[in-house]
Motif scaffolding. Structure first.
Motif, PDB file in Angstrom:
ATOM      1  N   ASN A 332       2.023  -9.447   1.047  1.00  0.00           N
ATOM      2  CA  ASN A 332       3.325  -9.414   1.701  1.00  0.00           C
ATOM      3  C   ASN A 332       4.031  -8.083   1.490  1.00  0.00           C
ATOM      4  O   ASN A 332       4.790  -7.622   2.345  1.00  0.00           O
ATOM      5  CB  ASN A 332       4.211 -10.549   1.167  1.00  0.00           C
ATOM      6  N   GLU A 333       3.782  -7.455   0.355  1.00  0.00           N
ATOM      7  CA  GLU A 333       4.458  -6.196   0.054  1.00  0.00           C
ATOM      8  C   GLU A 333       3.977  -5.041   0.913  1.00  0.00           C
ATOM      9  O   GLU A 333       4.661  -4.020   1.017  1.00  0.00           O
ATOM     10  CB  GLU A 333       4.286  -5.830  -1.421  1.00  0.00           C
ATOM     11  N   GLY A 334       2.782  -5.164   1.493  1.00  0.00           N
ATOM     12  CA  GLY A 334       2.325  -4.124   2.415  1.00  0.00           C
ATOM     13  C   GLY A 334       0.949  -3.555   2.135  1.00  0.00           C
ATOM     14  O   GLY A 334       0.519  -2.635   2.820  1.00  0.00           O
ATOM     15  N   LEU A 362      -1.874   5.028   8.225  1.00  0.00           N
ATOM     16  CA  LEU A 362      -0.624   4.287   8.082  1.00  0.00           C
ATOM     17  C   LEU A 362      -0.199   4.164   6.631  1.00  0.00           C
ATOM     18  O   LEU A 362       0.982   4.021   6.336  1.00  0.00           O
ATOM     19  CB  LEU A 362      -0.782   2.890   8.690  1.00  0.00           C
ATOM     20  N   ILE A 363      -1.166   4.201   5.714  1.00  0.00           N
ATOM     21  CA  ILE A 363      -0.828   4.081   4.303  1.00  0.00           C
ATOM     22  C   ILE A 363      -1.530   5.177   3.503  1.00  0.00           C
ATOM     23  O   ILE A 363      -2.529   5.749   3.940  1.00  0.00           O
ATOM     24  CB  ILE A 363      -1.223   2.711   3.722  1.00  0.00           C
ATOM     25  N   GLU A 364      -0.979   5.440   2.337  1.00  0.00           N
ATOM     26  CA  GLU A 364      -1.558   6.397   1.390  1.00  0.00           C
ATOM     27  C   GLU A 364      -1.704   5.682   0.052  1.00  0.00           C
ATOM     28  O   GLU A 364      -0.845   4.878  -0.321  1.00  0.00           O
ATOM     29  CB  GLU A 364      -0.638   7.605   1.251  1.00  0.00           C
ATOM     30  N   THR A 365      -2.783   5.945  -0.661  1.00  0.00           N
ATOM     31  CA  THR A 365      -3.034   5.248  -1.911  1.00  0.00           C
ATOM     32  C   THR A 365      -3.309   6.222  -3.057  1.00  0.00           C
ATOM     33  O   THR A 365      -3.737   7.360  -2.836  1.00  0.00           O
ATOM     34  CB  THR A 365      -4.238   4.296  -1.787  1.00  0.00           C
ATOM     35  N   SER A 388       1.690   3.564  -0.591  1.00  0.00           N
ATOM     36  CA  SER A 388       2.897   3.965   0.113  1.00  0.00           C
ATOM     37  C   SER A 388       2.560   4.075   1.599  1.00  0.00           C
ATOM     38  O   SER A 388       1.400   4.205   1.969  1.00  0.00           O
ATOM     39  CB  SER A 388       3.397   5.313  -0.417  1.00  0.00           C
ATOM     40  N   GLY A 389       3.577   3.988   2.460  1.00  0.00           N
ATOM     41  CA  GLY A 389       3.324   4.190   3.875  1.00  0.00           C
ATOM     42  C   GLY A 389       4.033   3.201   4.769  1.00  0.00           C
ATOM     43  O   GLY A 389       4.939   2.468   4.350  1.00  0.00           O
ATOM     44  N   PHE A 411       4.365   1.953  -4.316  1.00  0.00           N
ATOM     45  CA  PHE A 411       4.440   0.583  -4.805  1.00  0.00           C
ATOM     46  C   PHE A 411       3.355   0.337  -5.848  1.00  0.00           C
ATOM     47  O   PHE A 411       2.174   0.603  -5.616  1.00  0.00           O
ATOM     48  CB  PHE A 411       4.294  -0.393  -3.644  1.00  0.00           C
ATOM     49  N   ARG A 412       3.759  -0.185  -7.004  1.00  0.00           N
ATOM     50  CA  ARG A 412       2.814  -0.542  -8.058  1.00  0.00           C
ATOM     51  C   ARG A 412       2.282  -1.945  -7.753  1.00  0.00           C
ATOM     52  O   ARG A 412       2.977  -2.945  -7.949  1.00  0.00           O
ATOM     53  CB  ARG A 412       3.497  -0.543  -9.419  1.00  0.00           C
ATOM     54  N   THR A 413       1.043  -2.023  -7.273  1.00  0.00           N
ATOM     55  CA  THR A 413       0.516  -3.309  -6.809  1.00  0.00           C
ATOM     56  C   THR A 413       0.210  -4.275  -7.942  1.00  0.00           C
ATOM     57  O   THR A 413       0.171  -5.490  -7.720  1.00  0.00           O
ATOM     58  CB  THR A 413      -0.777  -3.104  -5.997  1.00  0.00           C
ATOM     59  N   GLY A 414      -0.065  -3.748  -9.152  1.00  0.00           N
ATOM     60  CA  GLY A 414      -0.508  -4.616 -10.237  1.00  0.00           C
ATOM     61  C   GLY A 414      -1.980  -4.955 -10.146  1.00  0.00           C
ATOM     62  O   GLY A 414      -2.516  -5.640 -11.021  1.00  0.00           O
TER      63      GLY A 414
END
Length: 543
Positions: A332-334, A362-365, A388-389, A411-414
């Motif tokens: 849900n967070e992205g 669309l996203i960067e990791t 992020s993104g 975002f820290r996904t865990g």
């Protein structure tokens, strides 16, 4: 409500990753270009589920119904900027509702039908909800009555009593100016480790996620999509509702999961793409006679995720059944990664690895050391995944978000991942809190889950830690055996894992056979609940 700061909006818009489109704006386009094409269809057993005949709506009927519903909600006192709580099963009315609230500028917060009084009171209070929308019943469960009892201070509007689905042409609802950065929904984290947290998401966030699903599924405008997941979170909204809105594709609804009905719908509705939970695909891969009873000529691809996939399952579907498998990894967070036949031809790779996003995606990791925050780049390094993104949210609802993002806004996904495949892939190693520490040796439960589920006597598997005075933690294997199969023993499972090349320190030292694994309402195994169950259960011998 708007959670996104202007500098982020400007940066993503300038980069071409966000735009000016909205969910209801896309609906208007399809009404113009394909008014009489199917937009959404109920599952055939709806009468048994809710007491209503199944519905099928064209794009024009969907538009008319959402205009009418917006007027009805407005008349009930729901206004722009309000938040409404929604507890509905997968029925056409829920799809209509998403489009109606988009037109109104209202925030919708959908919750699973399994939630009871405790959860409803907690979420309604956190949201300061204006009202709640439900339905009389789902099978024998009186949803609306239970909601009224749990929330006596809230107006609970019931489809079929307070709200009607009207598809005849009427006056279009004149809502606020379209704003793609307005919050559309507040979904709730799946609660695999504790209390759910609210995740606000805008039109732009959802549409970016929908585009990743389209790419992974090779979806097309004429597709017919079968959705077996509740329309309350990423799997269904990002995997079906928004891709269909972008393309003009049709959604056929399903849920609760009924494997026989699900297979019949795949055949009868000539489904071209679907997403299915790993346990169902594993079961079908081990039951070719069941698969061969149906005609799946139209089906091109099947997505799966939420748990690691078995390489043997992917190989069976592609080599024996002729259907391509896509591995999704989202939240849900992205989080929005996937592994496709184009990215990873080898089933061993696709089952557990996800391609690192390319530059400008669309996203960067990033991968960082969980303790120091130092970025890791070396092959074989393991660390926490940061993202992020365009698909990523701005922070949890009414929550202290200082530790949710790193100083750069990632975002820290865990989630722990391993850098692999020449630095081009990530392998999911589990949640940072799930790691089992056996005498200082760190063990990822995920790889054991996958290996054990490939054992012919095992239907489902999940390992967890249990306490040990000397080593701190040891590994417990919790299994649901295959029906009519000889029950596996601990010694046999240990030997099986050794033959797969596992180190001895990773072997389970306890075995528990269960009728079912504890899962949250969205189907994810609750490993923390397993650990609590094992702590309160006397150890059994399955030698």
């Amino acid at each position: 409500m708007k959670t996104t700061p202007e500098n982020r909006i400007e940066a993503l818009t300038t980069a071409g990753l966000w735009g000016g489109q909205t969910l209801h704006g896309l609906l208007a386009e399809h009404v113009s270009s394909r008014p009489h094409d199917l937009a959404v269809k109920d599952q055939p057993n709806r009468q048994a589920l809710t007491g209503h005949d199944p519905l099928g709506l064209t794009w024009l009927a969907l538009d008319n119904a959402s205009h009418s519903l917006a007027y009805q909600l407005s008349a009930s006192g729901v206004a722009e900027g309000d938040t409404i709580l929604v507890q509905l099963p997968n029925i056409a009315e829920l799809v209509v509702l998403y489009y109606a609230v988009a037109k109104m500028g209202v925030v919708v917060s959908p919750v699973p039908v399994q939630y009871g009084a405790h959860e409803l009171r907690m979420l309604a209070g956190a949201l300061q909800a204006k009202s709640m929308i439900s339905i009389e019943r789902l099978r024998e469960a009186p949803l609306a009555a239970a909601a009224r009892e749990a929330l006596p201070e809230l107006a609970v509007l019931e489809f079929g009593r307070d709200l009607q689905l009207e598809t005849s042409s009427g006056e279009p609802f004149a809502g606020p100016a379209a704003d793609p950065d307005r919050t559309l929904s507040i979904c709730w984290t799946s609660g695999t480790t504790g209390t759910p947290k609210g995740v606000p998401r805008s039109h732009n966030m959802w549409l970016a996620t929908g585009r990743t699903s389209i790419a992974a599924g090779s979806m097309q405008p004429d597709d017919v999509l079968l959705n077996p997941f509740p329309l309350v979170n990423m799997a269904a909204l990002g995997g079906f509702l928004f891709p269909a809105a972008i393309l003009g594709a049709a959604i056929v609804l399903h849920h609760p999961l009924d494997p026989g009905l699900y297979l019949s719908q795949l055949q009868d509705e000539r489904i071209t793409f679907t997403i299915a939970p790993p346990p169902l695909l594993n079961q079908l891969a081990k039951a070719p006679a069941m698969w061969s009873q149906f005609d799946f000529t139209s089906l091109r691809r099947i997505g799966s995720g939420s748990a690691p996939l078995a390489p043997s399952m992917i190989a069976t579907f592609e080599q024996d059944y002729g259907k391509q498998i896509v591995n999704f990894y989202g939240s849900n967070e992205g989080i929005s990664l996937f592994s496709t036949p184009e990215d990873a031809v080898d089933p061993q790779v696709r089952a557990s690895m996800f391609r690192r996003p390319d530059q400008g995606a669309l996203i960067e990791t990033r991968v960082v050391d969980p303790d120091t925050g130092e970025e890791l780049t070396a092959e074989g390094a393991r660390g926490e995944l940061l993202i992020s993104g365009a698909t990523v949210f701005d922070g949890y609802f009414h929550h202290d978000n200082r530790d949710v993002f790193d100083p750069s806004g990632f975002f820290r996904t865990g989630d722990l991942v391993e850098i692999c495949g020449g630095g081009q892939f990530y392998r999911i190693a589990g949640r940072s809190k799930d790691i089992i520490n056996r005498g200082g040796m760190k063990i990822s439960p995920v790889e054991l889950d996958v290996a054990l589920e490939q054992h012919p006597a095992v239907m489902e598997a999940a390992v967890c830690a249990y306490s040990d005075e000397r080593l701190g933690e040891k590994v417990c294997a919790c299994l649901v055996p295959q029906p009519d199969a000889e029950q596996p023993t601990l010694a046999a499972l240990q030997q099986y894992l050794l033959e797969q090349g596992f180190a001895k320190f990773k072997l389970p030292e306890r075995l528990e056979l269960l009728q079912q694994l504890p899962r949250n309402p969205l189907g994810k195994v609750q490993r923390f609940a397993l650990q609590e169950q094992m702590a309160n259960t006397q150890e059994h011998s399955h030698e």
